[in-house]
Design a protein around this motif. Structure first.
Motif, PDB file in Angstrom:
ATOM      1  N   PHE A   1      56.415  68.584  -3.276  1.00 53.82           N
ATOM      2  CA  PHE A   1      55.712  67.343  -2.977  1.00 53.82           C
ATOM      3  C   PHE A   1      54.856  67.530  -1.724  1.00 53.82           C
ATOM      4  O   PHE A   1      55.256  68.234  -0.791  1.00 53.82           O
ATOM      5  CB  PHE A   1      56.708  66.210  -2.697  1.00 53.82           C
TER       6      PHE A   1
ATOM      7  N   TYR B   1      52.964  65.058   1.263  1.00 53.23           N
ATOM      8  CA  TYR B   1      52.864  63.719   1.849  1.00 53.23           C
ATOM      9  C   TYR B   1      51.903  63.767   3.034  1.00 53.23           C
ATOM     10  O   TYR B   1      51.741  64.797   3.688  1.00 53.23           O
ATOM     11  CB  TYR B   1      54.231  63.237   2.370  1.00 53.23           C
TER      12      TYR B   1
ATOM     13  N   PRO C   1      55.673  58.516   5.958  1.00 53.26           N
ATOM     14  CA  PRO C   1      54.888  59.403   5.079  1.00 53.26           C
ATOM     15  C   PRO C   1      54.426  58.672   3.827  1.00 53.26           C
ATOM     16  O   PRO C   1      55.122  57.790   3.322  1.00 53.26           O
ATOM     17  CB  PRO C   1      55.881  60.511   4.727  1.00 53.26           C
TER      18      PRO C   1
ATOM     19  N   PHE D   1      53.036  59.440  -0.134  1.00 51.01           N
ATOM     20  CA  PHE D   1      53.004  60.441  -1.191  1.00 51.01           C
ATOM     21  C   PHE D   1      51.578  60.788  -1.572  1.00 51.01           C
ATOM     22  O   PHE D   1      50.722  59.917  -1.726  1.00 51.01           O
ATOM     23  CB  PHE D   1      53.753  59.891  -2.415  1.00 51.01           C
TER      24      PHE D   1
ATOM     25  N   TYR E   1      52.602  65.780  -6.627  1.00 52.27           N
ATOM     26  CA  TYR E   1      53.888  66.347  -7.028  1.00 52.27           C
ATOM     27  C   TYR E   1      53.676  67.452  -8.047  1.00 52.27           C
ATOM     28  O   TYR E   1      52.903  67.289  -8.995  1.00 52.27           O
ATOM     29  CB  TYR E   1      54.748  65.229  -7.620  1.00 52.27           C
TER      30      TYR E   1
ATOM     31  N   ASP F   1      51.711  64.737 -10.964  1.00 51.29           N
ATOM     32  CA  ASP F   1      51.310  63.444 -10.416  1.00 51.29           C
ATOM     33  C   ASP F   1      50.396  63.691  -9.225  1.00 51.29           C
ATOM     34  O   ASP F   1      50.802  64.359  -8.273  1.00 51.29           O
ATOM     35  CB  ASP F   1      52.540  62.636  -9.992  1.00 51.29           C
TER      36      ASP F   1
ATOM     37  N   SER G   1      48.509  60.922  -8.112  1.00 49.56           N
ATOM     38  CA  SER G   1      48.051  59.551  -7.930  1.00 49.56           C
ATOM     39  C   SER G   1      47.845  59.169  -6.472  1.00 49.56           C
ATOM     40  O   SER G   1      47.122  58.226  -6.172  1.00 49.56           O
ATOM     41  CB  SER G   1      49.041  58.575  -8.570  1.00 49.56           C
TER      42      SER G   1
ATOM     43  N   LEU H   1      52.913  66.774   5.327  1.00 49.93           N
ATOM     44  CA  LEU H   1      54.271  67.237   5.109  1.00 49.93           C
ATOM     45  C   LEU H   1      54.422  67.750   3.682  1.00 49.93           C
ATOM     46  O   LEU H   1      53.939  67.127   2.735  1.00 49.93           O
ATOM     47  CB  LEU H   1      55.269  66.096   5.336  1.00 49.93           C
TER      48      LEU H   1
ATOM     49  N   LEU I   1      65.307  63.072 -10.892  1.00 47.62           N
ATOM     50  CA  LEU I   1      64.489  62.183 -10.069  1.00 47.62           C
ATOM     51  C   LEU I   1      65.100  61.927  -8.705  1.00 47.62           C
ATOM     52  O   LEU I   1      64.401  61.767  -7.719  1.00 47.62           O
ATOM     53  CB  LEU I   1      64.300  60.840 -10.772  1.00 47.62           C
TER      54      LEU I   1
ATOM     55  N   GLN J   1      65.009  65.616  -1.177  1.00 45.96           N
ATOM     56  CA  GLN J   1      63.889  66.487  -0.876  1.00 45.96           C
ATOM     57  C   GLN J   1      64.071  67.054   0.525  1.00 45.96           C
ATOM     58  O   GLN J   1      64.468  66.335   1.446  1.00 45.96           O
ATOM     59  CB  GLN J   1      62.577  65.706  -0.968  1.00 45.96           C
ATOM     60  N   TYR J   2      63.753  68.329   0.675  1.00 45.66           N
ATOM     61  CA  TYR J   2      63.839  68.997   1.960  1.00 45.66           C
ATOM     62  C   TYR J   2      62.412  69.214   2.482  1.00 45.66           C
ATOM     63  O   TYR J   2      61.577  69.791   1.800  1.00 45.66           O
ATOM     64  CB  TYR J   2      64.585  70.324   1.827  1.00 45.66           C
ATOM     65  N   PHE J   3      62.197  68.744   3.699  1.00 46.14           N
ATOM     66  CA  PHE J   3      60.850  68.741   4.262  1.00 46.14           C
ATOM     67  C   PHE J   3      60.602  69.930   5.192  1.00 46.14           C
ATOM     68  O   PHE J   3      61.513  70.405   5.874  1.00 46.14           O
ATOM     69  CB  PHE J   3      60.620  67.447   5.066  1.00 46.14           C
TER      70      PHE J   3
END
Lengths: 118, 115
Positions: free
Chosen positions: B33, B35, B43, B45, B48, B56, B58, B91, B100, B104-106
């Motif tokens: 992902f 961000y 953050p 989005f 993805y 995605d 969007s 990020l 889903l 998530q690991y940033f």
């Protein structure tokens, strides 16, 4: 309308006290996930805790617990016995099921700046 | 083990320049992902990937923003003709699962300043 609302821009808490950070959310999905992340001044986002919409028990991870009230669409984070190192920004986030047509990423609130005082 | 890494950590660009931001996800993580985090905000989005497929996009604010992950590992976010409003921290996050609701690991982010 905002999907994630965090009403506390900033909070000051005495060390060793418990603290509750508020989060309300808005979704029409039945299936969704709620997350809390911590962002220290260094900038990295640290995952704290997760709650699924179908989970009947409130999630807990060490000193973190999530007070999940589905009918009120509330997912407050509770930190017990706060420590100086807990000072940071805290973000509530949601990921909706794909049936809702939402984006595949997380939707974040504006955050709460928590400061722990000695 | 190694976490998500991003490079460069800081980037200063003159308005109108193109920039490329790199993300190395955790090995084996299939979901990736991007961000954008403006100063004092949460953050937002952008896009993805599931392996190499961009499922995605969007959240990309304009057609000046482009992301790719050609081999399903490293990803690059490219911004063409940068504008001052593009100044933000970018990020990258990865997730092991296709589910889903997996965490998530940033990464540490890339701070972009457009002058």
């Amino acid at each position: 309308a905002q999907k994630i609302t965090q009403t506390q821009p900033g909070m000051f808490v005495q060390e060793k006290e418990a603290v509750t950070l508020d989060c309300t959310y808005d979704t029409s999905d039945q299936s969704y996930g709620l997350f809390w992340y911590k962002q220290p001044s260094s900038g990295e986002m640290i995952f704290l805790i997760y709650q699924g919409s179908y989970d009947e028990q409130n999630a807990t991870e060490g000193r973190y617990s999530l007070n999940f009230q589905k009918a009120r669409k509330s997912a407050n984070l509770v930190i017990s016995a706060s420590q100086l190192g807990d000072s940071a920004m805290y973000f509530c986030a949601m990921r909706e099921g794909q049936g809702g047509g939402g984006a595949d990423g997380l939707t974040f609130g504006k955050g709460t700046h928590l400061i722990i005082q000695p | 083990g190694a976490g998500v890494s991003q490079s460069p950590r800081y980037k200063v660009a003159k308005r109108g320049q193109d920039v490329a931001l790199r993300c190395d996800p955790i090995s084996g993580h299939v979901s990736l992902f991007w961000y954008q985090q403006a100063l004092g905000q949460g953050p937002e989005f952008l896009t993805y990937f599931q392996n190499e497929a961009q499922l995605d996009k969007s959240g990309l604010p304009s057609d000046r923003f482009f992301a790719e992950r050609p081999e399903g590992s490293v990803s690059t976010l490219k911004i063409q003709r940068t504008q001052q409003e593009d100044s933000a921290v970018y990020l990258c996050a990865s997730s092991y699962s296709l589910l889903l609701f997996y965490e998530q690991y940033f990464g540490p982010g890339t701070r972009l300043t457009v002058t």
